[in-house]
Design a protein around this motif. Structure first.
Motif, short mmCIF file in Angstrom:
data_model
loop_
_atom_site.label_atom_id
_atom_site.label_comp_id
_atom_site.label_asym_id
_atom_site.label_seq_id
_atom_site.Cartn_x
_atom_site.Cartn_y
_atom_site.Cartn_z
N LEU A 261 0.65 -5.40 19.09
CA LEU A 261 0.83 -4.87 17.73
C LEU A 261 1.39 -5.90 16.77
O LEU A 261 1.53 -5.62 15.57
N ALA A 262 1.71 -7.09 17.28
CA ALA A 262 2.37 -8.10 16.45
C ALA A 262 1.50 -8.52 15.26
O ALA A 262 2.01 -8.84 14.19
N ASP A 263 0.18 -8.51 15.44
CA ASP A 263 -0.72 -8.95 14.37
C ASP A 263 -0.87 -7.93 13.26
O ASP A 263 -1.53 -8.19 12.26
N ALA A 264 -0.28 -6.75 13.45
CA ALA A 264 -0.45 -5.67 12.47
C ALA A 264 0.87 -5.32 11.79
O ALA A 264 1.09 -4.17 11.41
N LYS A 265 1.74 -6.32 11.60
CA LYS A 265 3.07 -6.03 11.06
C LYS A 265 3.01 -5.41 9.68
O LYS A 265 3.75 -4.47 9.38
N LYS A 266 2.11 -5.92 8.81
CA LYS A 266 2.08 -5.40 7.44
C LYS A 266 1.67 -3.93 7.42
O LYS A 266 2.21 -3.14 6.64
N TYR A 267 0.73 -3.55 8.29
CA TYR A 267 0.33 -2.15 8.35
C TYR A 267 1.48 -1.29 8.89
O TYR A 267 1.71 -0.17 8.41
N LEU A 268 2.19 -1.81 9.89
CA LEU A 268 3.29 -1.05 10.47
C LEU A 268 4.43 -0.86 9.47
O LEU A 268 5.09 0.20 9.46
N VAL A 269 4.67 -1.84 8.62
CA VAL A 269 5.70 -1.70 7.58
C VAL A 269 5.31 -0.59 6.60
O VAL A 269 6.14 0.26 6.23
N ALA B 173 -1.85 11.76 6.53
CA ALA B 173 -3.22 11.26 6.67
C ALA B 173 -3.26 9.74 6.56
O ALA B 173 -3.94 9.06 7.34
N GLY B 174 -2.52 9.19 5.59
CA GLY B 174 -2.51 7.74 5.41
C GLY B 174 -1.90 7.03 6.61
O GLY B 174 -2.44 6.02 7.08
N SER B 175 -0.79 7.56 7.12
CA SER B 175 -0.14 6.91 8.27
C SER B 175 -1.01 7.03 9.51
O SER B 175 -1.11 6.08 10.30
N ASN B 176 -1.68 8.18 9.69
CA ASN B 176 -2.57 8.34 10.85
C ASN B 176 -3.74 7.36 10.79
O ASN B 176 -4.15 6.79 11.81
N TYR B 177 -4.30 7.17 9.58
CA TYR B 177 -5.42 6.24 9.44
C TYR B 177 -4.98 4.82 9.77
O TYR B 177 -5.66 4.10 10.52
N LEU C 142 -2.39 3.87 11.54
CA LEU C 142 -2.06 3.76 12.96
C LEU C 142 -3.33 3.71 13.81
O LEU C 142 -3.38 2.98 14.81
N ALA C 143 -4.36 4.47 13.41
CA ALA C 143 -5.63 4.41 14.14
C ALA C 143 -6.24 3.02 14.02
O ALA C 143 -6.77 2.47 15.00
N ARG C 144 -6.16 2.45 12.83
CA ARG C 144 -6.70 1.09 12.63
C ARG C 144 -5.95 0.09 13.50
O ARG C 144 -6.56 -0.79 14.12
N VAL C 145 -4.64 0.22 13.55
CA VAL C 145 -3.83 -0.70 14.36
C VAL C 145 -4.15 -0.52 15.85
O VAL C 145 -4.36 -1.50 16.58
N SER C 146 -4.19 0.73 16.30
CA SER C 146 -4.38 0.98 17.73
C SER C 146 -5.78 0.57 18.18
O SER C 146 -5.95 -0.03 19.24
N GLN C 147 -6.81 0.88 17.37
CA GLN C 147 -8.16 0.50 17.74
C GLN C 147 -8.33 -1.01 17.79
O GLN C 147 -9.01 -1.55 18.66
N GLY C 148 -7.70 -1.70 16.84
CA GLY C 148 -7.75 -3.16 16.86
C GLY C 148 -7.09 -3.73 18.10
O GLY C 148 -7.62 -4.66 18.73
N ALA C 149 -5.93 -3.17 18.47
CA ALA C 149 -5.22 -3.67 19.64
C ALA C 149 -6.02 -3.42 20.92
O ALA C 149 -6.13 -4.30 21.78
N VAL C 150 -6.60 -2.23 21.04
CA VAL C 150 -7.38 -1.89 22.23
C VAL C 150 -8.65 -2.73 22.31
O VAL C 150 -9.04 -3.20 23.39
N ALA D 294 0.47 9.09 19.45
CA ALA D 294 1.56 8.48 20.21
C ALA D 294 2.42 7.58 19.33
O ALA D 294 3.65 7.64 19.36
N LEU D 295 1.77 6.73 18.52
CA LEU D 295 2.54 5.86 17.62
C LEU D 295 3.26 6.67 16.55
O LEU D 295 4.33 6.28 16.08
#
Length: 578
Positions: free
Chosen positions: A17-25, A80-84, A86-94, A140-141
């Motif tokens: 998840l390190a590459d998605a810091k800006k989305y996580l913030v 809805a925004g946070s779910n989207y 988080l989905a983008r982050v999780s799909q990218g990581a997987v 989960a996230l």
């Protein structure tokens, strides 16, 4: 051991998840907003019950209802925004994880695939990655947001009614103990599920890959019974895991309802004593739902978490595999083959230290042919695998124009060697793609030239779709001779200066072999060839014939010289022509 696996998995997730810091913030700000809204809605409800209704404040009530609707809508947008995101982050990581694992598996050396079960690898690359994907899901996230909201609400509840809140908090250790007990049981159960699933997948793959043997030996019932046994074992393991989870969930629900009973009972008693309000009870019931949300999420997540831990262990095992045959850090450039290949006192053994080859020495000059003959298990195919550097010699050296092949890139070496084996490997795609496999864009003229040279052009032209005809899985729609000629066409197109024929006609009938031998003769002309012969009549014109027994060269010479010696070669020859 189990705890250390969990921490390694969590650190692994952090790296993913390190590459998605800006989305996580951004998600964190959204979750804070959601937490504030979820706190505000029960407070407005409490004010409506305790103040507006007794005071008949209709205007204020209307504004409060409008505010509740507005906050609910805003909460929906933030969720809805946070779910989207988080989905983008999780799909990218997987996706990165799956690419990494697949690339890592492809990078293993030949020994890895000879000792690993394909079904187990498929479980790791599919089911196990999917299990981690479940743990990286938006739900989960999003648990992070639920925990953040619960902490804020808990602090407020302690300030407003410390006695009632303290009683609710007393239920949390009970939740922890229930979680701790069942987590260990569920972890062991899912480990057994993964193992039995791998066994089942291996059984399916082995059976489907051996369908001709099964049909010819009429062992359908026996094979079905064997599969039924491993399938039943998998079912029992699945039921055991489900049973633990079925027992776990109601206990968590009971502890949750215990908190509700405390709020209603103690809260009502405090209302009677004028130290609490009805609106406060309603608000606390709403807050309890917020407190229970992460617990309920954890209840649903723990089953997924245990599967993920088991899956992560298997993924770790794959990642830990390191290829032994690798490119050197500073490879020597390999020019087109122009002199000779030399085996210099080559010894080889597998990991069990049982010797396969001992002191094997011979040369393969440019444009010449060397044949290998001998009993099954004498080490003939091992020599070809060493030449292609699927394995490294354990003693001596193999040189390519004077350069040790361990000093060059494997890709550069293998591009100059064309291999045709008894078991032709074709992909379930078109004839065009199979002939041109691995060679990049190829013109139709070049494809037809290769097909003509391999004596397969007329057959291809007779097909309605020509070069675009699909061959089926493993070339099932083609005869053995047709598959061999497509493999030969591939080598013609590759234009490799060195050709290895590993008992390429052993599975063909005599008539088909004679037709294909013409293609082989054309392929070997002006090329350097190393031939493992099943039928000795096909190698009589080889520059040198090497007779191997128990990993050693026991005789060498031309066909006539070896017959004159009346040794092992003469014995093998006479057995074929009695």
């Amino acid at each position: 051991m189990f705890q250390s696996t969990i921490w390694r998995m969590l650190r692994f997730f952090a790296r993913q998840l390190a590459d998605a810091k800006k989305y996580l913030v951004i998600v964190m700000f959204m979750l804070v907003g959601t937490a504030a809204i979820q706190y505000a809605i029960p407070r407005i409800t409490q004010a409506v019950i305790d103040q507006m209704i007794p005071q008949h404040a209709v205007t204020l009530l209307a504004w409060s209802v409008a505010g509740l609707l507005g906050l609910t809508a805003l909460n929906g947008l933030l969720s809805a925004g946070s779910n989207y995101l988080l989905a983008r982050v999780s799909q990218g990581a997987v996706s990165r994880l799956r690419n990494t694992l697949f690339t890592h598996a492809l990078g293993q050396d030949f020994a890895f695939f000879e000792t690993s079960k394909t079904g187990d690898l498929m479980v790791v690359l599919t089911s196990d990655v999917n299990a981690l994907q479940g743990l990286l899901s938006p739900q989960a996230l999003g648990l992070i947001g639920s925990i953040l909201t619960a902490l804020i609400v808990l602090v407020i509840m302690l300030i407003q009614n410390p006695v009632l809140t303290g009683l609710i908090v007393l239920t949390f250790p009970l939740l922890f103990l229930v979680n701790l007990y069942f987590s260990r049981l569920i972890h062991g159960a899912w480990r057994r599920v993964r193992q039995s699933t791998g066994t089942m997948n291996n059984q399916i793959q082995e059976s489907l890959g051996s369908i001709l043997l099964i049909k010819s030996m009429a062992t359908e019932d026996q094979t079905a019974d064997t599969f039924a046994d491993v399938n039943e074992s998998n079912r029992q393991n699945q039921l055991a895991a489900t049973k633990y989870f079925a027992e776990f969930s109601p206990l968590i629900d009971f502890v949750d309802y215990l908190g509700t009973a405390l709020i209603i009972g103690v809260g009502a008693y405090q209302v009677m004593g004028k130290s609490f309000t009805v609106g406060g009870i309603v608000a606390y019931l709403s807050y309890l739902t917020i407190l229970q949300a992460p617990v309920r999420a954890l209840t649903n997540l723990i089953d997924r978490f245990q599967q993920a831990v088991v899956s992560y262990e298997r993924i770790e095992n794959l990642i830990a595999q390191q290829a032994l045959v690798v490119d050197p850090p500073h490879p020597v450039a390999l020019a087109p083959f122009h002199d000779q290949i030399a085996f210099q006192h080559v010894d080889f053994h597998y990991g069990n230290n049982v010797p396969i080859l001992h002191d094997v020495s011979f040369t393969l000059p440019k444009g010449e042919s060397v044949a290998l003959v001998g009993s099954s298990g004498a080490g003939k195919t091992t020599i070809t695998k060493l030449l292609d550097r699927f394995y490294d010699v354990t003693g001596g050296a193999i040189t390519f124009d004077g350069i040790d092949i361990r000093q060059v890139r494997r890709r550069d070496l293998r591009r100059q060697i064309g291999v045709v084996t008894q078991d032709v490997l074709l992909l379930d795609t078109s004839i065009r793609d199979n002939i041109a496999y691995g060679l990049g864009p190829v013109s139709d003229d070049a494809l037809w030239a290769a097909a003509e040279a391999a004596n397969i052009a007329d057959f291809i032209k007779s097909l309605p779709e020509g070069l675009d005809t699909r061959v089926g899985e493993r070339g099932v729609r083609l005869s053995g001779g047709q598959k061999q000629r497509i493999a030969i066409a591939r080598i013609f197109l590759q234009d490799a200066p060195i050709v290895v024929l590993d008992e390429a006609t052993a599975a063909l009938d005599n008539e088909t072999e004679r037709r294909i031998q013409t293609s082989f003769d054309r392929l070997m002309a002006n090329r350097t060839s190393l031939v493992i012969a099943h039928r000795l009549s096909t190698i009589q014109h080889a520059r040198e014939i090497l007779v191997l027994e128990h990993g050693e060269i026991v005789e060498r010479g031309t066909h006539k010289e070896l017959l004159a010696k009346n040794g092992r070669y003469a014995q093998l020859y006479s057995l074929q022509f009695k």
